[in-house]
Scaffold this active site. Structure first.
Site, PDB file in Angstrom:
ATOM      1  N   HIS A 180       5.145  -0.831   5.495  1.00 37.86           N
ATOM      2  CA  HIS A 180       3.706  -1.061   5.277  1.00 37.86           C
ATOM      3  C   HIS A 180       3.060   0.126   4.564  1.00 37.86           C
ATOM      4  O   HIS A 180       1.864   0.346   4.684  1.00 37.86           O
ATOM      5  CB  HIS A 180       2.978  -1.391   6.598  1.00 37.86           C
ATOM      6  CG  HIS A 180       3.305  -2.768   7.101  1.00 37.86           C
ATOM      7  ND1 HIS A 180       2.469  -3.843   6.951  1.00 37.86           N
ATOM      8  CD2 HIS A 180       4.418  -3.239   7.731  1.00 37.86           C
ATOM      9  CE1 HIS A 180       3.048  -4.926   7.480  1.00 37.86           C
ATOM     10  NE2 HIS A 180       4.231  -4.584   7.955  1.00 37.86           N
ATOM     11  N   THR A 181       3.860   0.868   3.854  1.00 37.85           N
ATOM     12  CA  THR A 181       3.344   1.969   3.033  1.00 37.85           C
ATOM     13  C   THR A 181       3.110   1.492   1.593  1.00 37.85           C
ATOM     14  O   THR A 181       2.428   2.173   0.836  1.00 37.85           O
ATOM     15  CB  THR A 181       4.355   3.142   3.020  1.00 37.85           C
ATOM     16  OG1 THR A 181       5.645   2.596   2.737  1.00 37.85           O
ATOM     17  CG2 THR A 181       4.390   3.856   4.359  1.00 37.85           C
ATOM     18  N   GLY A 197      13.298 -11.389   6.878  1.00 29.56           N
ATOM     19  CA  GLY A 197      12.680 -10.148   6.399  1.00 29.56           C
ATOM     20  C   GLY A 197      13.583  -9.408   5.433  1.00 29.56           C
ATOM     21  O   GLY A 197      13.481  -8.192   5.315  1.00 29.56           O
ATOM     22  N   SER A 210      13.864 -10.460   2.186  1.00 25.59           N
ATOM     23  CA  SER A 210      13.351 -10.740   0.838  1.00 25.59           C
ATOM     24  C   SER A 210      14.012 -11.876   0.092  1.00 25.59           C
ATOM     25  O   SER A 210      14.293 -11.772  -1.102  1.00 25.59           O
ATOM     26  CB  SER A 210      13.414  -9.477  -0.024  1.00 25.59           C
ATOM     27  OG  SER A 210      12.522  -8.552   0.482  1.00 25.59           O
ATOM     28  N   SER A 211      14.236 -12.982   0.787  1.00 21.76           N
ATOM     29  CA  SER A 211      14.754 -14.142   0.063  1.00 21.76           C
ATOM     30  C   SER A 211      13.719 -14.616  -0.952  1.00 21.76           C
ATOM     31  O   SER A 211      14.073 -15.019  -2.061  1.00 21.76           O
ATOM     32  CB  SER A 211      15.125 -15.262   1.024  1.00 21.76           C
ATOM     33  OG  SER A 211      14.062 -15.523   1.898  1.00 21.76           O
ATOM     34  N   SER A 212      12.430 -14.527  -0.627  1.00 23.58           N
ATOM     35  CA  SER A 212      11.430 -15.051  -1.571  1.00 23.58           C
ATOM     36  C   SER A 212      11.332 -14.156  -2.809  1.00 23.58           C
ATOM     37  O   SER A 212      11.213 -14.661  -3.928  1.00 23.58           O
ATOM     38  CB  SER A 212      10.067 -15.235  -0.904  1.00 23.58           C
ATOM     39  OG  SER A 212       9.605 -14.031  -0.376  1.00 23.58           O
ATOM     40  N   GLU A 239       3.414 -13.984  -5.305  1.00 20.09           N
ATOM     41  CA  GLU A 239       3.119 -13.906  -3.860  1.00 20.09           C
ATOM     42  C   GLU A 239       1.616 -13.784  -3.609  1.00 20.09           C
ATOM     43  O   GLU A 239       1.049 -14.510  -2.797  1.00 20.09           O
ATOM     44  CB  GLU A 239       3.809 -12.677  -3.244  1.00 20.09           C
ATOM     45  CG  GLU A 239       5.315 -12.742  -3.257  1.00 20.09           C
ATOM     46  CD  GLU A 239       5.899 -13.425  -2.025  1.00 20.09           C
ATOM     47  OE1 GLU A 239       5.143 -13.879  -1.152  1.00 20.09           O
ATOM     48  OE2 GLU A 239       7.144 -13.509  -1.954  1.00 20.09           O
ATOM     49  N   ASP A 295       9.376  -5.269  -2.179  1.00 16.27           N
ATOM     50  CA  ASP A 295      10.486  -6.235  -2.189  1.00 16.27           C
ATOM     51  C   ASP A 295      10.899  -6.592  -3.611  1.00 16.27           C
ATOM     52  O   ASP A 295      12.085  -6.671  -3.935  1.00 16.27           O
ATOM     53  CB  ASP A 295      10.077  -7.515  -1.451  1.00 16.27           C
ATOM     54  CG  ASP A 295       9.672  -7.233  -0.016  1.00 16.27           C
ATOM     55  OD1 ASP A 295       9.931  -6.114   0.453  1.00 16.27           O
ATOM     56  OD2 ASP A 295       9.082  -8.119   0.609  1.00 16.27           O
TER      57      ASP A 295
END
Ligand code: GLA
Length: 354
Positions: free
Chosen positions: A30-31, A116, A118-120, A152, A164
């Protein structure tokens, strides 16, 4: 392999095929929307995308995960369907002049969804890189990542940072991407040969677009308004002290951003210096900060991380957006098998990913 499948599904040959890996973030969580550093690496698992253009505005998207074809159009809004990521990427590719019209697209993936890893991002970056190749465009991987993030943020409505997309577009297994998310400058850092960055799924499934990620992002936005700038990760201790009128929960959110950024900078130095024990310690501290200050862990994942260390990992932490998904643990290769068996024996819902 994918070209054969494509022919079977669409009765035509693909014009271009590529493979994009998933990613695991080693530290710096979350940076990436707060001006800080992240340190992801690529996984050996990923998504193979094959594509041929259509002359009209229609998209036909097949995925091996669902063994189904989704029929979409360039005019479609996101609907929450798995094919949204491809549709959004093709729409942006059209907007950028990389494609003109729809496409037949097949996806074959070895990445578990909702983990979590990063498939997307692998899907959107994969589609955009194919469009770049077909248009013989000179867009850089960084520019492709920025476009994939727009899919996204603008199409899906997920307010994620850039980690990602940059990770899957640029990192390779065995190397970590030390990325400054403010300037998008990066360095590739060789990972140690005698340690494995093990990725274990906790068995707790999560979806980032379900709202809790957005909640943290909004809390950070409030801190940014109080600061008068967006770079929470980069503030000095004095600037942090000047925020003391903010509610305690927001101070803890800010403290996580600052401390995890600093730990990421230190981690790069430790890995370069071969001091993996110190890096492992920073991973453990990062998990505690996500648990206590940013509050994005769940008890089952906390126990998995604790046990991963108890059974011999030199560091472990939850990885990615949070609220479940995967942990990453740094484990000596000669202890890896025994470590994995011991850990999975006491966590029956958890499973090995990579
Ligand atoms: C998700 C987002 C990233 C990043 C991480 C947390 O993976 O897509 O942009 O914010 O969470 O570090």
């Amino acid at each position: 392999m994918s070209a054969e499948t494509f022919k079977r599904i669409f009765q035509a040959s693909p014009v271009a095929v590529n493979f994009t890996p998933g990613r695991v973030n080693l530290i710096g969580e979350h940076t990436d929307y707060n001006g800080g550093m992240v340190l992801p690496t690529a996984l050996p698992l990923g998504v193979t995308v094959a594509m041929s253009p259509c002359t009209d505005d229609n998209l036909h998207i097949w995925s091996d995960k669902f063994d189904d074809i989704a029929h979409r159009s360039l005019k479609d809004k996101a609907t929450g369907h798995w094919s949204d990521y491809v549709t959004g990427a093709v729409i942006i590719a059209n907007e950028m002049g990389l494609l003109s019209g729809g496409a037949n697209i097949s996806l074959q993936t070895t990445l578990p969804f909702g983990a979590g890893i990063s498939s997307s991002a692998a899907v959107t970056v994969g589609v955009l890189k194919l469009a770049r190749e077909m248009a013989q465009s000179s867009l850089s991987d960084t520019e492709i990542s920025v476009l994939a993030r727009r899919v996204e943020n603008e199409y899906i409505g997920m307010p994620c940072g850039i980690m990602d997309q940059m990770a899957v577009a640029i990192a390779r297994p065995g190397q970590a991407l030390a990325l400054d998310t403010k300037s998008l400058a990066y360095d590739l850092v060789d990972l140690p040969n005698d340690y494995h960055m093990a990725v274990i799924h906790s068995g707790v499934y999560r979806q980032l677009n379900e709202g809790r990620y957005k909640e943290r992002k909004e809390e950070c936005d409030t801190v940014k308004s109080a600061l008068g700038h967006d770079d929470i990760c980069l503030i000095t201790d004095d600037e942090f002290a000047s925020l003391k009128a903010l509610p305690d929960v927001l101070l803890r959110r800010a403290r996580h951003c600052i401390s995890d950024h600093r730990r990421t900078v230190k981690s790069v130095a430790c890995i370069r210096a071969g001091d993996y024990a110190a890096f492992g310690q920073l991973m453990i501290e990062s998990h505690a900060s996500m648990r206590d200050d940013f509050e994005i862990t769940v008890p089952k994942v906390d126990r998995l991380v604790d046990d991963a260390v108890c059974f011999g990992a030199i560091g472990a932490r939850q990885t990615g957006g949070g609220f479940g998904g995967c942990i990453v643990a740094c484990v000596a290769k000669d202890k890896l098998e025994a470590w994995r068996d011991a850990l999975l024996a006491v966590h029956p819902d958890a499973y090995w990913v990579a």
